[in-house]
Design a protein around this motif. Structure first.
Motif, short mmCIF file in Angstrom:
data_model
loop_
_atom_site.label_atom_id
_atom_site.label_comp_id
_atom_site.label_asym_id
_atom_site.label_seq_id
_atom_site.Cartn_x
_atom_site.Cartn_y
_atom_site.Cartn_z
N ARG A 170 48.28 41.96 58.72
CA ARG A 170 49.08 43.16 58.50
C ARG A 170 48.70 44.27 59.47
NH1 ARG A 170 50.56 45.71 52.77
NH2 ARG A 170 52.26 44.26 53.14
N ALA A 171 47.42 44.46 59.69
CA ALA A 171 46.99 45.49 60.65
C ALA A 171 47.55 45.19 62.03
CB ALA A 171 45.46 45.55 60.69
N LEU A 172 47.55 43.92 62.43
CA LEU A 172 48.10 43.54 63.73
C LEU A 172 49.60 43.82 63.79
CD1 LEU A 172 46.37 40.08 64.37
CD2 LEU A 172 45.91 42.22 65.56
N GLN A 173 50.31 43.44 62.74
CA GLN A 173 51.76 43.66 62.70
C GLN A 173 52.10 45.13 62.88
OE1 GLN A 173 52.24 41.39 58.80
NE2 GLN A 173 54.31 41.27 59.64
N LEU A 174 51.47 45.95 62.07
CA LEU A 174 51.80 47.37 62.08
C LEU A 174 51.39 48.03 63.39
CD1 LEU A 174 50.79 48.30 58.42
CD2 LEU A 174 53.07 47.77 59.31
N GLY A 214 40.87 45.49 60.20
CA GLY A 214 40.92 44.15 59.63
C GLY A 214 39.65 43.88 58.85
N LYS A 215 39.55 42.69 58.30
CA LYS A 215 38.33 42.26 57.61
C LYS A 215 38.20 40.75 57.72
CE LYS A 215 37.81 41.61 53.21
NZ LYS A 215 37.95 40.18 52.87
N VAL A 216 36.98 40.31 57.91
CA VAL A 216 36.65 38.88 57.88
C VAL A 216 35.30 38.82 57.17
CG1 VAL A 216 36.27 36.79 59.24
CG2 VAL A 216 37.84 38.54 60.09
N SER A 217 35.35 39.00 55.84
CA SER A 217 34.09 39.19 55.11
C SER A 217 34.01 38.41 53.81
CB SER A 217 33.91 40.69 54.83
OG SER A 217 35.04 41.24 54.17
N GLY A 218 35.01 37.58 53.54
CA GLY A 218 34.88 36.66 52.43
C GLY A 218 35.39 37.16 51.10
#
Length: 494
Positions: free
Chosen positions: A126-130, A202-206
C-alpha cells in the motif's frame, strides 16, 4: 453473470460506473496504481523483494530471484489466478504465495514468504502504491491545475473586482488577488501531499511486529532484514522500527489528511467560481453548448464546479473511517480490514476532482463588463473604510463613527456615500482629509492595496521567479522527494 461480462452499468458504486470505468483517460491513469489488479501486483513486487533479499543473505538458493523474474515474464501472475486460489483456501496473501510457488523449482518454493506475515506484504504494498500514484499521477495533475490558476491570476492581476464578505460588497481588490489565495493554498497543500507520501512507511517485522522469526536467523540485529528489504523498494520502517502486525497507521492517516485538506481547497475554489457565475453576478461564465436543463433551454449551469463540491461532500466523511482505522486491538484485529479496502476510493475521488477542477477553470471566461457593472454597483459604499482611515490619520478621534453616521445618513436619503462626498455638503468632510489621501478616498479603483503586486509575487513564488526565491519547476522539486521505483535488477539481486 460472470465478472468478465460486467459493464459499468452493473456496478453499484458511482465511482466505477460514472467516473472511473467510462472515463478512459482517468481509468488509464489510475488503474496501474489503485485498482485491485494493481494492489495484487504491488504485493507481488514486495514478495519479489523479500525473495531477492533472502537470496542476497545466503538463505534462498542462488538464482532464485532471477528464476522467479524469468518465470513471471513468461507466465505472469494474474489477479484472476490469485482470486481463484483465494476462493479455494480463503486467504488472499497465502493465495498469492501459492501462485508464486508454482513458478519456482521445488527446492526454492519454501523460501517464498519466509519469515513474514500477510500485513508485511499488504502494508508495504500500500505504501508503494500510494507513493507511486502521488508521484506519477496526483502531483502532475495538481501541477496542471496550478498552471491553469497561475495563468488566470497573472492575466487578471490588475483587473479590479468588488470584494465580498458575508455575501455583501466589501472593499475592492483584483480578480488576480482573489485567485492568488488559491494558488498559495494549493501550493502549500501540494507540498504537504508530497511530504506525506514521502513519509509512507513499510514493515517487514512479522506476526506481532517484534521481529520474532527474524531473531532466529539474525539474533544480533533482527530488524536488519526489514531495513534491507524496504530499502530495495525505496521505503523505510518507522523511526524506531517498531510496529504491531500492521504498520503504524498514522503515516497513512497523515497522507489521507493531506488529500482531504487539499480537497477542501478545491471545494472552496469551486464554490467561489459557481457563485461568481450566478445570474445576478456573472463575473465568470462558460462558453458551452451542453444542455443545462431538461425544460429550460436557455440554462447553462455550473455543473463542473458543482460536481467538485459534491464529490468533496462524498469524500470528507471517509476521513472519519481513516481515523477509526487507526485503532486495532493489541497487535491486530480485523475491524479495520474491510473498511481500509475502501481507502483507494478516497484517493481516486480526490484525483478525479483535481482533473475536473482543471477542466472547469479552463472552461471559464472572465466577463470584464460584469466586473465593471458590479464594481459600479458597490463603489458608492466602498469609500466608507478609506474615509474612516483617512480621517483617523488626520487626527479625528471618532473617525469610525463619523464615517458610519455619514453612511447611515446617505442610506436614509437614498443617495450614495461617494456622491455625497463629491457634493457641496460633503466637501467639508473631504477637506479634512490629508491631501495625499483624498484621491484614494474619492476613487475606489485606487483602493486595492497591494492586490496586483501580491498576485504576481505569489505566482512567482510557486511558479518560477527564481530571483524572488520562487520554486522553479515545482513539479520536479516535489517529485524528487519521492523515491523512484526500483528496477527489476534490484528486485532480483543484480
Amino acid at each position: 453473470m460472470a465478472t468478465r461480462d460486467l459493464s459499468p452499468f452493473d456496478f453499484i458504486s458511482p465511482l466505477d460506473a460514472r467516473y472511473y470505468g467510462p472515463e478512459e483517460k482517468f481509468f488509464a491513469a489510475v488503474h496501474p496504481y489503485l485498482s485491485e489488479a494493481a494492489t495484487i501486483l504491488y504485493q507481488l513486487r514486495v514478495q519479489q523483494a523479500l525473495l531477492a533479499e533472502l537470496e542476497a543473505g545466503g538463505i534462498a538458493p542462488r538464482g532464485t530471484a532471477r528464476a522467479l523474474a524469468a518465470a513471471l515474464a513468461a507466465d505472469p501472475v494474474t489477479p484472476a489466478e490469485v482470486y481463484a486460489e483465494e476462493e479455494k483456501i480463503h486467504h488472499n496473501i497465502r493465495a498469492l504465495v501459492n501462485c508464486i510457488r508454482r513458478r519456482l523449482d521445488p527446492d526454492a518454493q519454501g523460501y517464498v514468504h519466509l519469515f513474514v506475515t500477510s500485513n508485511d506484504v499488504m502494508d508495504t504494498a500500500r505504501a508503494l502504491q500510494l507513493r507511486d500514484f502521488t508521484r506519477d499521477v496526483l502531483l502532475p495533475d495538481l501541477h496542471e491545475l496550478m498552471a491553469v490558476l497561475v495563468g488566470v491570476t497573472r492575466q487578471h492581476a490588475d483587473t479590479v473586482q468588488i470584494g465580498r464578505t458575508h455575501g455583501r460588497h466589501a472593499v475592492p481588490l483584483t480578480l488576480g488577488y482573489w485567485l492568488a489565495n488559491y494558488v498559495d493554498r494549493l501550493g502549500q497543500r501540494m507540498e504537504r501531499i508530497a511530504e506525506a507520501a514521502a513519509e509512507l512507511r513499510g514493515k517487514v517485522s512479522g506476526a506481532v511486529g517484534a521481529h520474532n522469526a527474524f531473531a532466529l536467523r539474525w539474533p544480533d540485529d533482527p530488524a536488519a532484514f526489514e531495513r534491507q528489504v524496504l530499502a530495495r523498494l525505496g521505503l523505510r520502517p518507522s523511526a524506531g522500527a517498531v510496529s504491531t502486525q500492521v504498520v503504524q497507521p498514522e503515516f497513512v492517516t497523515d497522507f489521507a489528511h493531506a488529500l482531504v485538506s487539499t480537497f477542501s481547497v478545491l471545494a472552496n475554489l469551486a464554490d467561489d467560481y459557481r457563485h461568481l457565475m450566478r445570474s445576478e453576478i456573472e463575473e465568470v461564465g462558460e462558453k458551452t453548448r451542453r444542455v443545462g436543463s431538461s425544460t429550460m433551454p436557455h440554462k447553462i449551469n455550473p455543473k463542473n464546479f458543482e460536481n467538485v463540491k459534491s464529490l468533496w461532500k462524498a469524500a470528507v466523511p471517509r476521513m472519519t473511517t481513516v481515523y477509526m482505522d487507526q485503532i486495532s486491538e493489541h497487535q491486530r484485529d480485523l475491524t479495520n480490514s474491510a473498511s481500509s479496502r475502501f481507502f483507494n476510493e478516497l484517493v481516486a475521488i480526490f484525483a478525479y476532482a483535481v482533473r475536473r477542477t482543471s477542466q472547469a477553470v479552463r472552461g471559464t471566461v472572465v466577463s470584464v463588463p460584469a466586473l465593471e457593472r458590479n464594481f459600479e454597483a458597490g463603489r458608492q459604499w466602498t469609500v466608507a473604510e478609506p474615509l474612516y482611515i483617512a480621517l483617523a490619520l488626520a487626527g479625528e478621534k471618532d473617525a469610525y463613527e463619523i464615517s458610519k453616521r455619514l453612511a447611515e445618513l446617505c442610506r436614509d436619503r437614498e443617495i450614495g456615500l461617494l456622491d455625497y462626498l463629491l457634493s457641496d455638503e460633503g466637501s467639508e468632510v473631504v477637506e479634512r482629509l490629508p491631501p495625499e489621501l483624498r484621491r484614494v478616498v474619492l476613487d475606489p479603483r485606487l483602493y486595492v492595496g497591494d492586490s496586483a503586486s501580491r498576485a504576481r509575487l505569489v505566482c512567482d513564488l510557486w511558479w518560477g521567479g527564481e530571483g524572488a526565491g520562487g520554486r522553479v519547476n515545482p513539479l520536479a522539486r516535489l517529485t524528487d522527494t519521492l523515491a523512484r521505483p526500483v528496477d527489476e535488477g534490484a528486485l532480483i539481486g543484480r
